[in-house]
Design an enzyme around this catalytic site. Structure first.
Site, short mmCIF file in Angstrom:
data_model
loop_
_atom_site.label_atom_id
_atom_site.label_comp_id
_atom_site.label_asym_id
_atom_site.label_seq_id
_atom_site.Cartn_x
_atom_site.Cartn_y
_atom_site.Cartn_z
N GLY A 73 0.80 -1.22 0.00
CA GLY A 73 0.00 0.00 0.00
C GLY A 73 0.83 1.27 0.00
O GLY A 73 0.45 2.28 0.59
N LEU A 74 1.98 1.20 -0.68
CA LEU A 74 2.85 2.37 -0.86
C LEU A 74 3.18 3.10 0.44
O LEU A 74 3.10 4.32 0.53
CB LEU A 74 2.23 3.36 -1.86
N ASN A 129 5.65 5.79 -11.58
CA ASN A 129 4.95 4.53 -11.32
C ASN A 129 3.47 4.76 -11.65
O ASN A 129 2.75 5.36 -10.85
CB ASN A 129 5.16 4.13 -9.85
N CYS A 132 -0.43 2.99 -9.93
CA CYS A 132 -1.30 3.43 -8.82
C CYS A 132 -2.73 3.63 -9.32
O CYS A 132 -2.93 4.05 -10.46
CB CYS A 132 -0.80 4.76 -8.27
C1 LIG Z 1 7.48 -5.77 -1.31
C2 LIG Z 1 7.41 -5.08 -2.64
C3 LIG Z 1 7.21 -3.71 -2.71
C4 LIG Z 1 7.15 -3.06 -3.94
N1 LIG Z 1 6.98 -1.70 -3.97
C5 LIG Z 1 6.98 -1.06 -5.17
C6 LIG Z 1 6.92 0.36 -5.23
O1 LIG Z 1 6.89 1.06 -4.21
N2 LIG Z 1 6.92 0.94 -6.47
C7 LIG Z 1 6.99 0.21 -7.64
O2 LIG Z 1 6.99 0.80 -8.73
N3 LIG Z 1 7.09 -1.14 -7.59
C8 LIG Z 1 7.08 -1.77 -6.41
N4 LIG Z 1 7.22 -3.14 -6.38
C9 LIG Z 1 7.35 -3.89 -7.64
C10 LIG Z 1 8.82 -4.13 -8.00
O3 LIG Z 1 9.51 -2.92 -8.17
C11 LIG Z 1 8.94 -4.97 -9.29
O4 LIG Z 1 8.35 -4.27 -10.37
C12 LIG Z 1 8.26 -6.33 -9.15
O5 LIG Z 1 8.42 -6.84 -7.86
C13 LIG Z 1 8.78 -7.35 -10.17
O6 LIG Z 1 10.15 -7.60 -10.00
P1 LIG Z 1 10.73 -8.88 -9.16
O7 LIG Z 1 10.01 -10.09 -9.66
O8 LIG Z 1 12.20 -8.87 -9.40
O9 LIG Z 1 10.38 -8.60 -7.72
C14 LIG Z 1 7.27 -3.81 -5.14
C15 LIG Z 1 7.49 -5.19 -5.08
C16 LIG Z 1 7.57 -5.83 -3.86
C17 LIG Z 1 7.81 -7.31 -3.82
#
Ligand SMILES: Cc1cc2nc3c(=O)[nH]c(=O)nc-3n(C[C@H](O)[C@H](O)[C@H](O)COP(=O)(O)O)c2cc1C
Length: 305
Positions: A73-74, A129, A132
């Site tokens: 939830g950001l 991003n 949202c």
């Molecule tokens: C715990 C968690 C928090 C995340 N928070 C954000 C975020 O704040 N902003 C965003 O653009 N992506 C967020 N993501 C998405 C990641 O940046 C990424 O796009 C996504 O996890 C896919 O990559 P991965 O498979 O290597 O994790 C989040 C992912 C995870 C697991």
């Protein structure tokens, strides 16, 4: 001779194509005790909103067979704290700084951009991003409608100095990713990163079992990410593409480069092995040496022969 791993994303020159994915690296402070942040291609901060956010109630994470579902939830301290405290901390590392922003309205994206632009000399880029929910548009994600996505990016571009590179991060939760990618590039995006998490539901096991709706990440989404990166790269939109999704090894990076990515971000794997990005950077260098590739362009050509 040592291979040159550097890549250029918009106006940002990176030492190598490896950077953390937003939200899996916080603002870099905790990670700085474990890894050398100056070795990274860039640092991408957690998505920051205009006002501080507490995030969602717990549980926020659900483990699945090949990844995790999150519904954070950001949670973040808000843009003013990020500008006052988080960016100064990162300045001591010689690594490009990319601020990730998320808004509930188009105006919020613009206000966030204006605040960052006032400190434009300190940072290198903004990752927008657009996953949202659009609170004015009934909660449908900004990144799910090409017209709204384009409006966000056009207004962000207008509010920012041309020195700052604008990366637009796409959600995979759409019918046609190329339509969205084209819309944001026409609106002025300097680069595209993809993918954000994939909509998912899982059961949190344990004493108080409960269902969690959120976004899936990790190895499970790598094939989805490769497909979407390939589609966007094939569309030849004239901007670099940053691949994200389930990356934890050199082989994963090579797969993304082969499907058209110019750089990559590593997310969930950081939680399992905080040293993973260092290992991948060293491994990529060793691979290039072994294959006699002197730079990433040659590596990509060699792989695409
Ligand atoms: C715990 C968690 C928090 C995340 N928070 C954000 C975020 O704040 N902003 C965003 O653009 N992506 C967020 N993501 C998405 C990641 O940046 C990424 O796009 C996504 O996890 C896919 O990559 P991965 O498979 O290597 O994790 C989040 C992912 C995870 C697991």
């Amino acid at each position: 001779m040592e291979p040159d791993l550097s890549v250029r994303i918009g106006d940002i020159r990176m030492k190598n194509p490896i950077m953390p994915a937003s939200g899996t690296f916080s603002y870099g402070e905790e990670m700085a005790d474990i890894i050398d942040l100056s070795k990274l291609g860039a640092v991408i901060m957690k998505t920051t909103t205009l006002k501080p956010r507490q995030g969602n109630p717990y549980p926020r994470i659900c483990e699945t067979d090949a990844g995790i579902i999150n519904s954070i939830g950001l949670q973040n301290p808000g843009i003013d704290v990020v500008i006052r405290e988080k960016i100064p901390f990162l300045l001591k590392f010689e690594t490009p700084i990319i601020v990730s922003i998320g808004g509930a309205t188009i105006d919020e994206y613009v206000w966030l951009t204006e605040k960052i632009n006032n400190k434009a000399e300190l940072v290198n880029g903004i990752e927008v991003n657009i996953s949202c929910p659009n609170m004015e548009g009934g909660g449908i994600g900004f990144g799910q409608d090409p017209e709204i996505a384009s409006e966000v990016v056009a207004k962000v571009k207008k509010a920012v100095s041309p020195d700052l590179t604008i990366i637009v991060k796409l959600t995979p939760n759409v019918t046609n990713i190329v339509t969205i990618a084209k819309a944001v590039v026409s609106a002025g995006a300097d680069a595209i990163s993809l993918i954000n998490t994939v909509r998912a539901r899982g059961k949190v096991r344990g004493k108080d079992e409960t269902w969690l709706d959120g976004g899936l990440s990790g190895p499970a989404i790598k094939p989805i990410a490769l497909k979407l990166v390939h589609e966007v790269a094939q569309a030849k939109l004239g901007v670099p593409t940053i691949g994200i999704g389930g990356i934890s090894t050199v082989t994963d990076v090579l797969d993304f480069l082969e499907c058209g990515a110019d750089a990559v971000q590593i997310g969930t794997a950081n939680f399992i092995n905080p040293n993973v990005m260092m290992e991948v950077i060293n491994g990529l260098k060793a691979h290039m040496k072994e294959k006699n590739y002197s730079n990433i362009e040659e590596l990509k050509k060699g792989k695409n022969k």
